[in-house]
Motif scaffolding. Structure first.
Motif, PDB file in Angstrom:
ATOM      1  N   GLU A  74      -2.161  -0.156   5.246  1.00  0.00           N
ATOM      2  CA  GLU A  74      -3.477  -0.387   4.620  1.00  0.00           C
ATOM      3  C   GLU A  74      -3.501  -1.706   3.853  1.00  0.00           C
ATOM      4  O   GLU A  74      -4.486  -2.432   3.880  1.00  0.00           O
ATOM      5  CB  GLU A  74      -3.818   0.764   3.675  1.00  0.00           C
ATOM      6  N   LEU A  75      -2.380  -2.003   3.188  1.00  0.00           N
ATOM      7  CA  LEU A  75      -2.297  -3.271   2.443  1.00  0.00           C
ATOM      8  C   LEU A  75      -2.381  -4.453   3.409  1.00  0.00           C
ATOM      9  O   LEU A  75      -3.091  -5.421   3.162  1.00  0.00           O
ATOM     10  CB  LEU A  75      -0.993  -3.339   1.634  1.00  0.00           C
ATOM     11  N   VAL A  76      -1.684  -4.321   4.536  1.00  0.00           N
ATOM     12  CA  VAL A  76      -1.700  -5.410   5.533  1.00  0.00           C
ATOM     13  C   VAL A  76      -3.109  -5.545   6.118  1.00  0.00           C
ATOM     14  O   VAL A  76      -3.656  -6.649   6.207  1.00  0.00           O
ATOM     15  CB  VAL A  76      -0.657  -5.137   6.646  1.00  0.00           C
ATOM     16  N   ASN A  77      -3.715  -4.414   6.490  1.00  0.00           N
ATOM     17  CA  ASN A  77      -5.051  -4.466   7.102  1.00  0.00           C
ATOM     18  C   ASN A  77      -6.095  -5.069   6.170  1.00  0.00           C
ATOM     19  O   ASN A  77      -7.055  -5.678   6.624  1.00  0.00           O
ATOM     20  CB  ASN A  77      -5.522  -3.063   7.499  1.00  0.00           C
ATOM     21  N   ASN A  78      -5.891  -4.862   4.864  1.00  0.00           N
ATOM     22  CA  ASN A  78      -6.865  -5.403   3.907  1.00  0.00           C
ATOM     23  C   ASN A  78      -6.429  -6.757   3.343  1.00  0.00           C
ATOM     24  O   ASN A  78      -7.030  -7.244   2.390  1.00  0.00           O
ATOM     25  CB  ASN A  78      -7.088  -4.417   2.763  1.00  0.00           C
ATOM     26  N   ASP A  79      -5.398  -7.318   3.954  1.00  0.00           N
ATOM     27  CA  ASP A  79      -4.905  -8.642   3.584  1.00  0.00           C
ATOM     28  C   ASP A  79      -4.579  -8.737   2.082  1.00  0.00           C
ATOM     29  O   ASP A  79      -4.942  -9.694   1.408  1.00  0.00           O
ATOM     30  CB  ASP A  79      -5.962  -9.699   3.974  1.00  0.00           C
ATOM     31  N   ILE A  80      -3.910  -7.701   1.589  1.00  0.00           N
ATOM     32  CA  ILE A  80      -3.515  -7.698   0.172  1.00  0.00           C
ATOM     33  C   ILE A  80      -2.056  -8.141   0.089  1.00  0.00           C
ATOM     34  O   ILE A  80      -1.183  -7.570   0.753  1.00  0.00           O
ATOM     35  CB  ILE A  80      -3.707  -6.287  -0.438  1.00  0.00           C
ATOM     36  N   GLN A  81      -1.844  -9.187  -0.714  1.00  0.00           N
ATOM     37  CA  GLN A  81      -0.489  -9.739  -0.842  1.00  0.00           C
ATOM     38  C   GLN A  81       0.250  -9.016  -1.956  1.00  0.00           C
ATOM     39  O   GLN A  81      -0.243  -8.982  -3.080  1.00  0.00           O
ATOM     40  CB  GLN A  81      -0.539 -11.234  -1.206  1.00  0.00           C
ATOM     41  N   ILE A  82       1.397  -8.446  -1.621  1.00  0.00           N
ATOM     42  CA  ILE A  82       2.210  -7.858  -2.696  1.00  0.00           C
ATOM     43  C   ILE A  82       3.466  -8.710  -2.854  1.00  0.00           C
ATOM     44  O   ILE A  82       3.777  -9.539  -1.995  1.00  0.00           O
ATOM     45  CB  ILE A  82       2.564  -6.375  -2.433  1.00  0.00           C
ATOM     46  N   TYR A  83       4.178  -8.494  -3.948  1.00  0.00           N
ATOM     47  CA  TYR A  83       5.377  -9.302  -4.210  1.00  0.00           C
ATOM     48  C   TYR A  83       6.464  -8.942  -3.213  1.00  0.00           C
ATOM     49  O   TYR A  83       6.731  -7.755  -2.972  1.00  0.00           O
ATOM     50  CB  TYR A  83       5.842  -9.041  -5.646  1.00  0.00           C
ATOM     51  N   GLN A  84       7.060  -9.977  -2.631  1.00  0.00           N
ATOM     52  CA  GLN A  84       8.182  -9.771  -1.708  1.00  0.00           C
ATOM     53  C   GLN A  84       9.445 -10.238  -2.420  1.00  0.00           C
ATOM     54  O   GLN A  84       9.484 -11.357  -2.933  1.00  0.00           O
ATOM     55  CB  GLN A  84       7.979 -10.596  -0.435  1.00  0.00           C
ATOM     56  N   PHE A  85      10.451  -9.382  -2.468  1.00  0.00           N
ATOM     57  CA  PHE A  85      11.695  -9.792  -3.108  1.00  0.00           C
ATOM     58  C   PHE A  85      12.263 -10.969  -2.321  1.00  0.00           C
ATOM     59  O   PHE A  85      12.328 -10.909  -1.089  1.00  0.00           O
ATOM     60  CB  PHE A  85      12.677  -8.620  -3.164  1.00  0.00           C
ATOM     61  N   PRO A  86      12.670 -12.048  -3.019  1.00  0.00           N
ATOM     62  CA  PRO A  86      13.037 -13.285  -2.301  1.00  0.00           C
ATOM     63  C   PRO A  86      14.311 -13.139  -1.468  1.00  0.00           C
ATOM     64  O   PRO A  86      15.263 -12.475  -1.887  1.00  0.00           O
ATOM     65  CB  PRO A  86      13.245 -14.289  -3.437  1.00  0.00           C
ATOM     66  N   THR A  87      14.280 -13.775  -0.311  1.00  0.00           N
ATOM     67  CA  THR A  87      15.446 -13.669   0.576  1.00  0.00           C
ATOM     68  C   THR A  87      16.058 -15.047   0.839  1.00  0.00           C
ATOM     69  O   THR A  87      16.810 -15.232   1.778  1.00  0.00           O
ATOM     70  CB  THR A  87      15.011 -13.027   1.911  1.00  0.00           C
ATOM     71  N   ASN A  88      15.680 -16.019  -0.015  1.00  0.00           N
ATOM     72  CA  ASN A  88      16.216 -17.365   0.212  1.00  0.00           C
ATOM     73  C   ASN A  88      17.477 -17.663  -0.605  1.00  0.00           C
ATOM     74  O   ASN A  88      18.039 -18.726  -0.499  1.00  0.00           O
ATOM     75  CB  ASN A  88      15.140 -18.437  -0.063  1.00  0.00           C
TER      76      ASN A  88
END
Ligand code: GTP
Length: 432
Positions: free
Chosen positions: A214-228
């Motif tokens: 649902e978050l993806v379909n509504n284009d809602i950005q959530i925090y992504q834990f960094p992988t860099n």
């Protein structure tokens, strides 16, 4: 050909450059120089200064926001229960000074009060958006000051929003989508399924999947834990797969075997808050307080605040490049804005003058018309008065004439009367 050669010389280092580069001396570390201690200096300074962290908890009343914060910091922050009868959503802001070993933490917890309790939930997200913007604005104003005091400035920008989702097992509510959409470009959002002990393990997985889609379909950005960052990449990428975290909050301890553990006692057993097989509380705590605190703060500054700052400066009229795509300096923009403002003032002044003259003319015409009207009225009244005077004078003359006649008649009758009286007397005398 010559031009091409010149061009190339700017991109590819020539022999001289290579020689100069080769002349940079690399020191072979034969002894102790001291700069290996640079990180320690930073650590010591940071410990001395202390840390600050600002958390925003958004969720319906009674979803366990206070309990989760207490569980995260293993303390009782003594909060009164909120009422369910608020007509508006409000925010409760509390700042606490916490200490673990020698590390001081200034923790600010902002909690929604009355969220989701109103019949009309349309404006429920507004106080939250307002608060986030107000903290950015306060920092922005501090930045713009000539004499800035960032040393003792309390940076209240929100570093993370813990969004508490009701454990319905179905889907996100429209209030959730509306709020998340309104704040996703202002704050790092970590979605949580609150009171996750209310859902069975199988349903929980389906619910998590449903929420994420649902978050993806509504284009809602959530925090992504960094992988860099190599040291945390693996752990963080595996944690991203666990979002939204299913959390259970509790600060009470119960006995399990011979140990006392934090958990909720049910007739069928104990749900241990700190057990990763029971819920994602430990994952959340590790991600939030051990691994990614600095990244959350950095994202707040470099992404969310930067976006706000950029928007504000553009709104005022500042840009990095001019219409010809060439960089423009702050001074040039300021001069151009000043000129623009001056021209606008001139234009407005001219316009005002024109309007003023126009109104004066209109007033003059109106005055003249009124004057003429008054003059006509005066002439008319004068004429009437003159006619009245003539009429009255005529009446007066007639009356005077009548009076004259009357006096004449009176005098005549008096004469006659006297004569008659004399004749009678004479007759009487003669008779005697
Ligand atoms: N089953 C269950 N109950 C919980 C959990 N967390 C909190 N509670 C209980 O839910 C009730 C409300 O918890 P709070 O932490 O006060 O909830 P809140 O969201 O801060 O509530 P307000 O501040 O009133 O909006 C309390 O009785 C808690 O003991 C949980 O994870 N599972």
């Amino acid at each position: 050909m010559a031009e091409k050669a010149m061009c190339m010389s700017t991109q590819i280092p020539d022999d001289e450059d290579i020689q100069r580069e080769n002349n940079v001396r690399g020191l072979t570390m034969l002894g102790h120089f001291g700069f290996e201690c640079l990180p320690h200096q930073l650590v010591n300074r940071a410990i001395q200064k202390g840390f600050s962290f600002n958390i925003l908890c958004v969720g319906e009343t009674g979803l366990g926001k206070s309990t989760l914060i207490d569980s995260l910091f293993n303390t009782n922050l003594k909060e009164k229960k909120s009422s369910h009868f608020n007509s508006n959503v409000e925010l409760k802001i509390r700042t606490y000074e916490l200490q673990e070993s020698n590390v001081q933490l200034k923790l600010t917890v902002v909690k929604t009060v009355g969220y989701g309790d109103q019949m009309n939930k349309e404006g429920s997200y507004q106080p939250i958006v307002g608060y986030l913007d107000a903290q950015f604005e306060s920092y922005f104003q501090e930045e713009l000051k000539i004499q800035r005091s960032f040393v003792d400035y309390h940076d209240s920008r929100v570093h993370v929003c813990l969004y508490f989702i009701s454990p319905t097992g179905h889907s996100l509510k429209s209030l959730d989508l509306l709020t998340l959409k309104s704040i996703d470009n202002k704050v790092n959002i970590i979605p949580l399924i609150a009171k996750a002990d209310a859902i069975s393990k199988n349903d929980l997985q389906k619910f998590k999947y449903k929420i994420m889609s649902e978050l993806v379909n509504n284009d809602i950005q959530i925090y992504q834990f960094p992988t860099n960052d190599e040291s945390t990449a693996q752990m963080n990428s595996s944690m991203n797969k666990h979002l939204p975290f299913a959390v259970v909050g509790c600060i009470d301890e119960v006995k399990v075997g011979k140990r006392m553990v934090r958990g909720r006692q049910y007739p069928w057993g104990v749900l241990q808050v700190d057990n990763e097989n029971h819920c994602d509380f430990v994952k959340l705590r590790d991600m939030l307080l051990c691994t990614n605190t600095e990244d959350l703060k950095e994202q707040t500054h470099t992404q969310h605040y930067e976006r706000y700052r950029c928007f504000k400066l553009q709104k005022i009229g500042f840009t990095d490049v001019g219409p010809d795509n060439q960089p423009v300096s702050f001074q040039e923009i300021y001069e151009a804005k000043r000129q623009e403002f001056y021209d606008q003032c001139q234009r407005e002044e001219e316009e005002l003058k024109k309007k003023f003259m126009q109104r004066v003319k209109e007033r003059e015409i109106a005055f003249k018309e009124a004057e003429k009207e008054l003059q006509d009225k005066f002439e008319h009244l004068k004429r009437i008065q003159h006619e009245e005077t003539i009429k009255l004078e005529e009446e007066k003359r007639q009356l005077e004439e009548e009076m004259m006649n009357f006096y004449k008649m009176k005098a005549g009758s008096e004469t006659l009367q006297t004569q008659g009286y004399t004749n009678i007397k004479k007759d009487k005398d003669r008779k005697k």
